[in-house]
Write a protein that holds these residues in place. Structure first.
Motif, short mmCIF file in Angstrom:
data_model
loop_
_atom_site.label_atom_id
_atom_site.label_comp_id
_atom_site.label_asym_id
_atom_site.label_seq_id
_atom_site.Cartn_x
_atom_site.Cartn_y
_atom_site.Cartn_z
N VAL A 1 0.86 -1.19 0.00
CA VAL A 1 0.00 0.00 0.00
C VAL A 1 0.89 1.24 0.00
N SER A 2 0.35 2.33 -0.52
CA SER A 2 1.17 3.53 -0.63
C SER A 2 1.27 4.29 0.69
N GLU A 3 0.20 4.25 1.53
CA GLU A 3 0.22 5.06 2.75
C GLU A 3 -0.80 4.57 3.76
N THR A 4 -0.45 4.62 5.04
CA THR A 4 -1.41 4.45 6.13
C THR A 4 -1.53 5.80 6.81
N ALA A 5 -2.74 6.43 6.68
CA ALA A 5 -2.85 7.84 7.05
C ALA A 5 -3.95 8.15 8.05
N GLN B 1 10.39 15.15 -10.65
CA GLN B 1 9.34 15.98 -10.09
C GLN B 1 9.92 17.31 -9.66
N LYS B 2 9.04 18.21 -9.25
CA LYS B 2 9.45 19.56 -8.87
C LYS B 2 10.54 19.51 -7.81
N SER B 3 11.57 20.30 -8.00
CA SER B 3 12.68 20.33 -7.06
C SER B 3 12.20 20.76 -5.67
N GLY B 4 12.73 20.13 -4.65
CA GLY B 4 12.37 20.46 -3.28
C GLY B 4 11.31 19.57 -2.68
N ILE B 5 10.80 18.60 -3.46
CA ILE B 5 9.75 17.71 -2.97
C ILE B 5 10.34 16.32 -2.76
N GLY B 6 10.00 15.69 -1.65
CA GLY B 6 10.56 14.40 -1.30
C GLY B 6 9.87 13.23 -1.97
N ALA B 7 10.25 12.03 -1.54
CA ALA B 7 9.65 10.80 -2.06
C ALA B 7 9.75 9.73 -0.99
N TYR B 8 8.66 8.96 -0.80
CA TYR B 8 8.62 7.84 0.14
C TYR B 8 8.44 6.57 -0.67
N ILE B 9 9.47 5.72 -0.71
CA ILE B 9 9.51 4.58 -1.62
C ILE B 9 9.88 3.34 -0.82
N SER B 10 9.00 2.31 -0.86
CA SER B 10 9.23 1.16 0.01
C SER B 10 8.63 -0.11 -0.57
N GLY B 11 9.14 -1.25 -0.10
CA GLY B 11 8.65 -2.54 -0.55
C GLY B 11 7.27 -2.89 -0.05
N LEU B 12 6.87 -2.40 1.14
CA LEU B 12 5.54 -2.71 1.68
C LEU B 12 4.67 -1.48 1.78
N VAL B 13 4.96 -0.58 2.72
CA VAL B 13 4.15 0.61 2.97
C VAL B 13 5.01 1.84 2.68
N GLY B 14 4.57 2.65 1.71
CA GLY B 14 5.38 3.81 1.35
C GLY B 14 5.59 4.77 2.51
N ALA B 15 4.50 5.18 3.16
CA ALA B 15 4.58 6.12 4.27
C ALA B 15 3.54 5.77 5.32
N HIS B 16 3.94 5.87 6.58
CA HIS B 16 3.01 5.74 7.71
C HIS B 16 2.95 7.09 8.39
N THR B 17 1.83 7.81 8.19
CA THR B 17 1.76 9.20 8.63
C THR B 17 0.73 9.47 9.72
N ASN B 18 -0.06 8.45 10.11
CA ASN B 18 -1.04 8.69 11.16
C ASN B 18 -1.51 7.35 11.72
N ALA C 1 13.17 2.36 1.57
CA ALA C 1 13.33 1.25 2.51
C ALA C 1 12.67 -0.01 1.98
N GLY C 2 12.92 -1.12 2.69
CA GLY C 2 12.31 -2.38 2.32
C GLY C 2 10.91 -2.56 2.89
N ILE C 3 10.67 -2.12 4.13
CA ILE C 3 9.37 -2.31 4.77
C ILE C 3 8.55 -1.02 4.73
N THR C 4 8.99 0.04 5.38
CA THR C 4 8.29 1.33 5.34
C THR C 4 9.33 2.44 5.24
N ALA C 5 9.12 3.36 4.29
CA ALA C 5 10.12 4.39 4.05
C ALA C 5 10.06 5.50 5.10
N HIS C 6 8.87 6.06 5.32
CA HIS C 6 8.74 7.21 6.20
C HIS C 6 7.74 6.87 7.31
#
Length: 295
Positions: free
Chosen positions: A119-123, A145-162, A190-195
């Motif tokens: 999944v891309s995100e748990t929010a 992509q536009k300079s100054g913007i990050g990226a969350y790239i992972s094998g399972l969950v891209g980002a866990h934000t909430n 990362a392999g499991i979760t990036a952010h």
């Protein structure tokens, strides 16, 4: 791939035994242009509101982003997209076999790109229980992509934000490769979760995929086999990892002009985080840094 969005209105929903083959591909081609943000998933787009359980979902289709998305972000997930708000979410026995290619252009991005093999995100501010779920697909990112913007790239969950990320008996076996000419700010890979910016409770999980980063970055870079960055503010519930392993190799062969946080298991932990406990966790992978320092 199958369902765009589930909004349960605080009732209980069950989604079970869905398989997507889609003739092998879900593609946004090179000459395609999207006026807004772009969301691509193998089975289910967004799970929002209510108490939703998803079980036995499998994706075999490759997901390919090669075009131009002019909106705020691009979000790609092998099986699902955003596990959002609601009561609690339960995901069991989700499997992705499709490869993910994020190779297009996001010229007006304002939010970090999210790419996850599962999944891309748990929010949502709930507990996201993810049990016996696995990614076998390769992930390749060469997007600009536009300079100054990050990226969350992972094998399972891209980002866990909430909420709380509760992973149990989950694995990533797909290699993750980031290779492009774009200048990301604070890329997390990362392999499991990036952010990871909220609490977690992970048991018996393993990354087996190799992580390869070939970009030149003008800001901080976070790379690791399990979690790239755990940037959890004080006041959050305690976090715990139990019997978790990274066995994939980590390679950085690009350039960097700022801080590089790279680890076999976790790349970055803040100096004064909430209580966290790591029990019987191990890194078995090699970490190789072969990079140039750029101004």
């Amino acid at each position: 791939g199958i369902i765009g969005r589930i909004k349960a209105n605080h009732d209980t929903s069950l989604l079970k035994k869905l398989t997507n083959t889609a003739n092998g591909v879900i593609e946004f081609p090179k000459d395609a242009v999207c006026g807004g943000s772009l969301y691509m998933r193998g089975c289910v787009g967004v799970i929002y509101d209510g108490q939703t359980a998803v079980e036995d979902l499998t994706n075999y289709a490759d997901i390919k982003f090669y075009g131009t998305a002019n909106g705020a972000l691009v979000s790609l997930g092998g099986v699902g997209g955003n596990l959002g708000a609601g009561v609690n979410h339960q995901a069991k026995r989700l499997n992705n076999y499709g490869n993910i290619y994020a190779c297009g252009n996001v010229p007006n991005a304002t939010d970090p790109m999210r790419v996850g093999g599962l999944v891309s995100e748990t929010a949502g501010d709930v507990t996201h229980s993810i049990y016996d779920c696995h990614n076998y697909g390769e992930i390749t990112v060469s997007a600009t992509q536009k300079s100054g913007i990050g990226a969350y790239i992972s094998g399972l969950v891209g980002a866990h934000t909430n909420g709380v990320l509760a992973l149990n008996k989950c694995t990533n076996e797909g290699n993750v490769t980031v290779d492009n000419a774009s200048v990301y700010t604070t890329p997390d890979v990362a392999g499991i979760t990036a952010h990871v910016s909220k609490s977690y409770d992970c048991v018996d999980c393993e990354n087996k995929g190799n992580i390869t980063y070939k970009c030149t970055t003008k800001s901080n870079t976070y790379i690791a086999g399990f979690f790239a960055r755990t940037d959890i503010p004080k006041g959050q519930p305690d976090s715990k990892l139990t019997n978790c392993v990274n066995s994939g190799n980590i390679t950085h062969s690009g350039g960097v002009s700022n801080n590089l946080f790279i680890g076999g298991f976790i790349g970055y932990v803040p100096s004064d985080p909430p209580v966290r406990e790591w029990v019987n966790c191990e890194n078995k992978g090699d970490v190789k840094i072969d990079m140039a320092v750029v101004p």
